[in-house]
Design a protein around this motif. Structure first.
Motif, mmCIF file in Angstrom:
data_model
loop_
_atom_site.group_PDB
_atom_site.id
_atom_site.type_symbol
_atom_site.label_atom_id
_atom_site.label_comp_id
_atom_site.label_asym_id
_atom_site.label_seq_id
_atom_site.Cartn_x
_atom_site.Cartn_y
_atom_site.Cartn_z
ATOM 1 N N ALA A 104 33.127 -73.324 18.761
ATOM 2 C CA ALA A 104 32.560 -72.890 20.027
ATOM 3 C C ALA A 104 31.778 -71.721 20.106
ATOM 4 C CB ALA A 104 33.880 -72.571 20.928
ATOM 5 N N VAL A 105 31.895 -70.831 18.671
ATOM 6 C CA VAL A 105 31.184 -69.618 18.990
ATOM 7 C C VAL A 105 29.717 -69.416 18.595
ATOM 8 C CG1 VAL A 105 30.418 -67.075 17.927
ATOM 9 C CG2 VAL A 105 33.487 -68.277 18.412
ATOM 10 N N GLN A 106 29.644 -70.855 17.045
ATOM 11 C CA GLN A 106 28.373 -71.500 16.811
ATOM 12 C C GLN A 106 28.105 -72.231 18.332
ATOM 13 O OE1 GLN A 106 27.097 -70.292 13.221
ATOM 14 N NE2 GLN A 106 25.787 -70.847 14.899
ATOM 15 N N GLU A 107 28.453 -73.301 18.811
ATOM 16 C CA GLU A 107 27.923 -73.686 19.622
ATOM 17 C C GLU A 107 26.742 -72.381 20.434
ATOM 18 O OE1 GLU A 107 28.748 -76.478 23.767
ATOM 19 O OE2 GLU A 107 29.653 -76.807 21.908
ATOM 20 N N ALA A 108 27.885 -71.574 21.348
ATOM 21 C CA ALA A 108 27.534 -70.351 22.381
ATOM 22 C C ALA A 108 26.084 -69.695 21.823
ATOM 23 C CB ALA A 108 28.287 -69.564 23.181
ATOM 24 N N VAL A 109 26.173 -69.247 19.997
ATOM 25 C CA VAL A 109 24.977 -68.546 19.397
ATOM 26 C C VAL A 109 23.693 -69.309 19.626
ATOM 27 C CG1 VAL A 109 23.952 -67.559 17.690
ATOM 28 C CG2 VAL A 109 26.352 -66.838 18.095
ATOM 29 N N ASP A 110 24.107 -70.694 19.499
ATOM 30 C CA ASP A 110 22.641 -71.823 18.969
ATOM 31 C C ASP A 110 21.993 -71.564 20.631
ATOM 32 O OD1 ASP A 110 23.383 -71.467 16.708
ATOM 33 O OD2 ASP A 110 24.080 -73.793 16.604
ATOM 34 N N THR A 111 23.079 -72.014 21.490
ATOM 35 C CA THR A 111 22.536 -72.488 22.505
ATOM 36 C C THR A 111 21.917 -70.942 23.557
ATOM 37 O OG1 THR A 111 24.627 -72.670 23.698
ATOM 38 C CG2 THR A 111 23.345 -74.527 22.677
ATOM 39 N N VAL A 218 30.259 -63.531 14.250
ATOM 40 C CA VAL A 218 28.140 -63.336 14.102
ATOM 41 C C VAL A 218 28.103 -63.075 13.211
ATOM 42 C CG1 VAL A 218 26.960 -64.404 15.059
ATOM 43 C CG2 VAL A 218 29.256 -64.917 16.122
ATOM 44 N N ASP A 219 27.674 -63.288 11.967
ATOM 45 C CA ASP A 219 26.095 -62.214 11.122
ATOM 46 C C ASP A 219 25.494 -62.059 11.664
ATOM 47 O OD1 ASP A 219 24.726 -64.472 11.055
ATOM 48 O OD2 ASP A 219 26.343 -64.530 8.620
ATOM 49 N N ALA A 220 24.299 -61.427 11.454
ATOM 50 C CA ALA A 220 22.698 -60.860 11.565
ATOM 51 C C ALA A 220 21.664 -62.352 11.311
ATOM 52 C CB ALA A 220 22.257 -59.479 10.291
ATOM 53 N N ASN A 221 22.064 -63.500 11.112
ATOM 54 C CA ASN A 221 21.655 -63.823 10.864
ATOM 55 C C ASN A 221 22.125 -65.212 12.080
ATOM 56 O OD1 ASN A 221 20.018 -63.319 8.984
ATOM 57 N ND2 ASN A 221 21.848 -64.554 7.108
ATOM 58 N N GLY A 222 23.056 -64.984 13.151
ATOM 59 C CA GLY A 222 24.104 -65.620 13.649
ATOM 60 C C GLY A 222 24.704 -67.071 13.626
ATOM 61 N N THR A 223 24.909 -66.761 12.332
ATOM 62 C CA THR A 223 26.044 -67.760 11.742
ATOM 63 C C THR A 223 27.913 -66.798 12.006
ATOM 64 O OG1 THR A 223 24.942 -68.308 9.924
ATOM 65 C CG2 THR A 223 26.922 -68.882 9.446
ATOM 66 N N GLY A 249 39.996 -56.178 23.597
ATOM 67 C CA GLY A 249 39.508 -57.438 23.363
ATOM 68 C C GLY A 249 37.336 -57.675 23.558
ATOM 69 N N GLY A 250 37.399 -59.049 23.124
ATOM 70 C CA GLY A 250 35.674 -58.868 23.112
ATOM 71 C C GLY A 250 35.035 -58.166 23.373
ATOM 72 N N SER A 251 35.368 -57.058 22.016
ATOM 73 C CA SER A 251 34.486 -56.402 21.152
ATOM 74 C C SER A 251 32.866 -56.891 19.570
ATOM 75 C CB SER A 251 34.381 -55.111 21.137
ATOM 76 O OG SER A 251 34.876 -53.948 22.529
ATOM 77 N N LEU A 252 34.460 -57.576 18.591
ATOM 78 C CA LEU A 252 33.769 -57.723 17.543
ATOM 79 C C LEU A 252 33.772 -58.940 17.315
ATOM 80 C CD1 LEU A 252 36.149 -54.774 16.356
ATOM 81 C CD2 LEU A 252 33.482 -54.911 16.220
ATOM 82 N N GLY A 253 34.528 -60.110 18.129
ATOM 83 C CA GLY A 253 34.886 -61.098 17.381
ATOM 84 C C GLY A 253 36.016 -62.284 18.586
ATOM 85 N N ASP A 547 25.786 -57.795 19.096
ATOM 86 C CA ASP A 547 26.120 -58.075 20.175
ATOM 87 C C ASP A 547 26.644 -59.175 20.820
ATOM 88 O OD1 ASP A 547 27.406 -56.451 21.918
ATOM 89 O OD2 ASP A 547 25.704 -55.713 22.999
ATOM 90 N N VAL A 548 26.588 -60.360 20.545
ATOM 91 C CA VAL A 548 27.203 -61.472 20.629
ATOM 92 C C VAL A 548 28.609 -61.286 21.790
ATOM 93 C CG1 VAL A 548 28.803 -63.962 20.117
ATOM 94 C CG2 VAL A 548 26.804 -63.047 19.325
ATOM 95 N N PHE A 549 29.408 -60.814 21.282
ATOM 96 C CA PHE A 549 30.526 -60.283 22.354
ATOM 97 C C PHE A 549 30.530 -59.086 23.020
ATOM 98 C CE2 PHE A 549 31.615 -62.823 18.528
ATOM 99 C CZ PHE A 549 32.402 -64.278 18.766
ATOM 100 N N ARG A 550 30.410 -59.393 24.307
ATOM 101 C CA ARG A 550 30.432 -58.516 24.678
ATOM 102 C C ARG A 550 30.504 -57.996 26.491
ATOM 103 N NH1 ARG A 550 25.673 -60.881 24.412
ATOM 104 N NH2 ARG A 550 24.704 -61.402 26.441
ATOM 105 N N HIS A 551 31.137 -56.963 27.043
ATOM 106 C CA HIS A 551 31.205 -56.587 28.693
ATOM 107 C C HIS A 551 31.144 -55.548 29.057
ATOM 108 C CE1 HIS A 551 35.064 -55.181 27.483
ATOM 109 N NE2 HIS A 551 35.002 -56.524 26.484
ATOM 110 N N GLY A 552 31.778 -55.203 29.830
ATOM 111 C CA GLY A 552 31.815 -53.756 30.992
ATOM 112 C C GLY A 552 32.309 -52.917 29.885
ATOM 113 N N GLN A 553 33.215 -53.096 29.621
ATOM 114 C CA GLN A 553 33.960 -51.382 28.075
ATOM 115 C C GLN A 553 33.922 -52.088 27.047
ATOM 116 O OE1 GLN A 553 37.137 -50.931 30.756
ATOM 117 N NE2 GLN A 553 35.498 -48.917 32.111
ATOM 118 N N SER A 554 33.169 -53.065 26.601
ATOM 119 C CA SER A 554 32.748 -53.839 25.010
ATOM 120 C C SER A 554 32.207 -52.765 24.022
ATOM 121 C CB SER A 554 32.279 -54.517 24.510
ATOM 122 O OG SER A 554 30.911 -54.824 24.946
#
Length: 561
Positions: A104-111, A218-223, A249-253, A547-554
Motif C-alpha cells: 500500500a505504501v509503495q503504491e502511494a509513493v509510485d502514484t 520509504v528510502d530516498a529512492n522511493g522504495t 504517529g504519522g511521522s516516520l512510517g 517526507d512521505v509521512f507528513r501532517h500538520g504536526q509531523s
C-alpha cells in the motif's frame, strides 16, 4: 481521558483471534501464545490463527481490501472518532499483514498520492482526514497480541485496541503494559505517542517498556520496505526504535508491530518480562455539587490536589500505586468528580485512600459525595469499570493539554473557576481531566525516550464535546479562551518553565501552530518534544527522507518548519 476510537466491523474478528499462534513474521521470529478457547480456559498452546501477520500468502490473512467512495462502507471508513473531521480519500486500504502495508505504501509513493495511517481512529485533529490525504491505510485488522519467545518479548500489533491487549496479556500470562485507560484506543497511535495510564505512576510510561518495533519505511529512492529496530545496544537501527518512544504517529512510517519487554527484565519466563498488575483495586468516585460552591471552595479543592501531587509524585512514593483524576466540569453539568484507584493489597490501602480524599477536600467547607467505592478485580476495573474508561463516541470534540511541574498558581486557579462558571456558555461535557502523574515516570531521563517531560506531577487534558456542527464556534471559542486565560502569563500556552512543561503529542492541538493562539514564541514542536526535537529530525532525515509521512504536526525534515 480517552484518545477516542472507532471500532466498526472488526470487533468480532478481534475477539475471535485475540492472540496468535506460531507464524513467521518480519525478521522470521517464531511467535507463540494462547489461542482461542485455550486462552479462555487458562491453557496455552501454539497454532496458526486467522489473520497471521506473515505475508500476502499467509493462510487466513485478512485483505487487502480497498474501499472507494462508491462503496457503502466509505462513509464509516473515511472518518475517525472525532466527527468534526471527515476525509475525502480516493481509497481506504484495509490491510491484514505487514507485506500488505508495504504494498500500500509503495503504491502511494509510485502514484504520488499522500498516505495516512489509521489504527483506532483516535486522532484529535485532521491529520488523517485532511484534503491532501488520498490513501488511508487502515491497520485495524492487524490486531494480534502474543508472546515471541525468540525475542523474549510480547508483541502487540497496531490495530489491537488497548482493552483487547490488556485481556490477552493478563489472561495469557498475568502481565500488562502501563498504557491508557480507555479500552477502545488503538495501540498503533497510543504507543508511538508515549501513552500513559493508571499504572504509570507505578511502572512508567508504556514506551519505557518498548523493546522493538517493526515499521514500513520509504528510502530516498522511493522504495518501501519493512525494518525491525530494537533497543539492543548493538542494533544499528536503535535510533529508529528511540524515535518511536514518543514522536507521535504519522511521522516516520507505518508501525506493523511493537515488541514489549520491561527494561532490565531477565530470564525466559514470560510472566517476568512485563509488569504484573495488582490482583484487585480499591476504587472510588466522589463528587462535589456546583450548587453552593464558592470560588474560594473550588480553588481550595484544586489547590489541595496539586499540592498533594507535588508531595507524592516521587519514584518510590508510598502512594505510587494510587492514580487519581480530578475532573472539574463546567457548572452546567451540575457537579464535578474525582476518580481514584489504589492497589488493594498495599498495607492500609483504605487508610491511604481516606487520607488522600480528606486532604483534597480539607478547608473547602463543602463535603464530597461518595458515588462509588468498592474493591474489584484489576481486569474488570481496567476494561469495564466506568471510572476512567469511556465508550466509543460519535461526537465532535476539541482538546488541549498541559504538563505541570508544580501545583496551580493562584492566577490559574481563578481562571479555571472563571471559565467553568461562565454564564454565556453551557457545556455539561466540557471539562478538564487533571491526572496525578510522576512516580516511576520521573525515574527516566528526559533523553532516554522521545518524551522529554520527566519531572511533572500532573497532566491536564482540556476537552469539550458536542453533537451539532452549528455549535462548533461556541465550543471552540470557549476552550481556546479558557486555555489562553489559564496560561496568560506564558503566552497562552503551558510554556516549559518552572511551573508548566509543555504539551502531550497524543492530545494533538493544531492551535499550537498558530500565533493567534500561541503567543509564547515557543513553536509547537518544542512544546511537545523540547530538546529532543532535533534528534527526531535526524531520525526523520534517515528514515523518511522524501517526507512521505507528513501532517500538520509531523516531525519536519531538518531545515523545514
Amino acid at each position: 481521558m480517552p484518545e477516542m476510537s472507532d471500532g466498526g466491523a472488526r470487533r468480532r474478528y478481534s475477539r475471535r483471534q485475540v492472540v496468535a499462534g506460531a507464524a513467521a513474521v518480519g525478521a522470521g521470529t517464531a511467535l507463540a501464545g494462547p489461542v482461542g478457547r485455550a486462552a479462555a480456559d487458562g491453557g496455552t498452546g501454539t497454532g496458526t490463527g486467522t489473520g497471521t501477520g506473515a505475508g500476502e500468502g499467509a493462510p487466513g490473512a485478512f485483505g487487502p481490501l480497498t474501499v472507494r467512495p462508491s462503496d457503502r462502507r466509505y462513509a464509516d471508513l473515511s472518518r475517525g472518532a472525532n466527527r468534526r473531521w471527515t476525509g475525502t480519500p480516493d481509497a481506504v486500504r484495509l490491510v491484514g499483514s505487514a507485506d500488505q502495508v508495504v504494498a500500500a505504501v509503495q503504491e502511494a509513493v509510485d502514484t504520488g498520492r499522500k498516505p495516512a495511517v489509521r489504527s483506532g481512529g483516535h486522532c484529535y485533529e485532521d491529520f488523517v482526514t485532511s484534503d491532501d490525504v488520498r490513501l488511508v491505510i487502515d491497520t485495524s485488522f492487524l490486531d494480534r497480541v502474543g508472546y515471541d519467545p525468540a525475542r523474549r518479548a510480547f508483541f502487540i500489533e497496531p490495530g489491537a485496541r488497548l482493552g483487547d491487549a490488556y485481556r490477552a496479556l493478563y489472561k495469557g500470562w498475568g502481565v500488562t503494559v502501563p498504557g491508557g485507560t480507555c479500552p477502545t484506543v488503538g495501540a498503533g497511535g497510543h504507543i508511538v505517542g508515549g501513552g500513559y495510564g493508571a499504572l504509570s505512576r507505578l511502572h512508567g510510561l508504556v514506551v519505557d517498556h518498548l523493546y522493538g518495533v517493526e515499521a514500513v519505511v520509504v528510502d530516498a529512492n522511493g522504495t518501501a520496505r519493512k525494518v525491525v529496530a530494537t533497543r539492543e545496544e548493538n542494533d544499528p537501527l536503535r535510533e529508529l526504535l528511540w524515535a518511536h518512544t514518543g514522536a507521535g504517529g504519522g511521522s516516520l512510517g507505518v508501525v506493523t508491530r511493537y515488541w514489549m519487554r520491561a527494561p532490565g527484565a531477565g530470564g525466559t519466563d514470560p510472566a517476568g518480562l512485563l509488569p504484573q498488575p495488582p490482583s484487585e483495586l480499591l476504587v472510588s468516585t466522589v463528587s462535589w455539587p456546583w450548587e453552593g460552591m464558592t470560588e474560594a471552595a473550588f480553588c481550595t479543592i484544586l489547590r489541595n490536589y496539586g499540592r498533594w501531587c507535588e508531595r507524592n509524585s516521587a519514584p518510590g512514593s508510598p502512594y505510587a500505586s494510587l492514580f487519581s483524576q480530578l475532573k472539574p466540569a463546567h457548572r452546567s453539568a451540575g457537579s464535578f468528580s474525582m476518580t481514584t484507584q489504589i492497589d488493594a493489597s498495599v498495607p492500609d490501602a483504605a487508610g491511604l485512600m481516606d487520607a488522600f480524599l480528606a486532604e483534597v477536600g480539607r478547608g473547602a467547607g463543602i463535603a464530597h459525595r461518595v458515588d462509588d467505592r468498592r474493591t474489584i478485580p484489576w481486569l474488570h476495573a481496567t476494561t469495564s469499570w466506568p471510572g476512567f474508561t469511556a465508550p466509543d463516541t460519535t461526537m465532535r470534540f476539541k482538546a488541549k493539554s498541559a504538563y505541570m511541574r508544580k501545583g496551580f498558581p493562584e492566577d490559574q486557579l481563578k481562571a479555571f473557576h472563571r471559565h467553568l462558571t461562565r454564564d454565556d456558555f453551557a457545556g455539561p461535557m466540557s471539562l478538564v481531566m487533571i491526572s496525578a502523574y510522576g512516580g516511576r515516570i520521573n525515574a527516566v531521563s528526559a533523553g532516554d525516550t522521545a518524551v522529554p517531560q520527566r519531572d511533572s506531577v500532573m497532566k491536564l487534558h482540556y476537552v469539550t464535546f458536542w453533537q451539532d456542527a452549528a455549535d462548533d464556534a461556541r465550543h471552540l471559542s470557549w476552550i481556546r479562551e479558557f486555555y489562553q486565560d489559564v496560561y496568560a502569563a506564558s503566552g497562552g500556552v503551558p510554556r516549559p518553565g518552572d511551573v508548566t512543561d509543555g504539551c502531550f503529542v497524543n492530545y494533538a492541538d493544531a492551535d499550537l501552530n498558530e500565533a493567534r493562539w500561541n503567543g509564547s514564541g515557543v513553536p509547537w514542536h518544542e512544546l511537545y518534544f523540547k530538546g529532543n526535537y532535533r534528534r527526531l529530525q535526524a531520525a526523520k532525515a534517515r528514515w523518511d527522507p522524501r517526507d512521505v509521512f507528513r501532517h500538520g504536526q509531523s516531525v519536519r525534515l531538518p531545515g523545514r518548519t
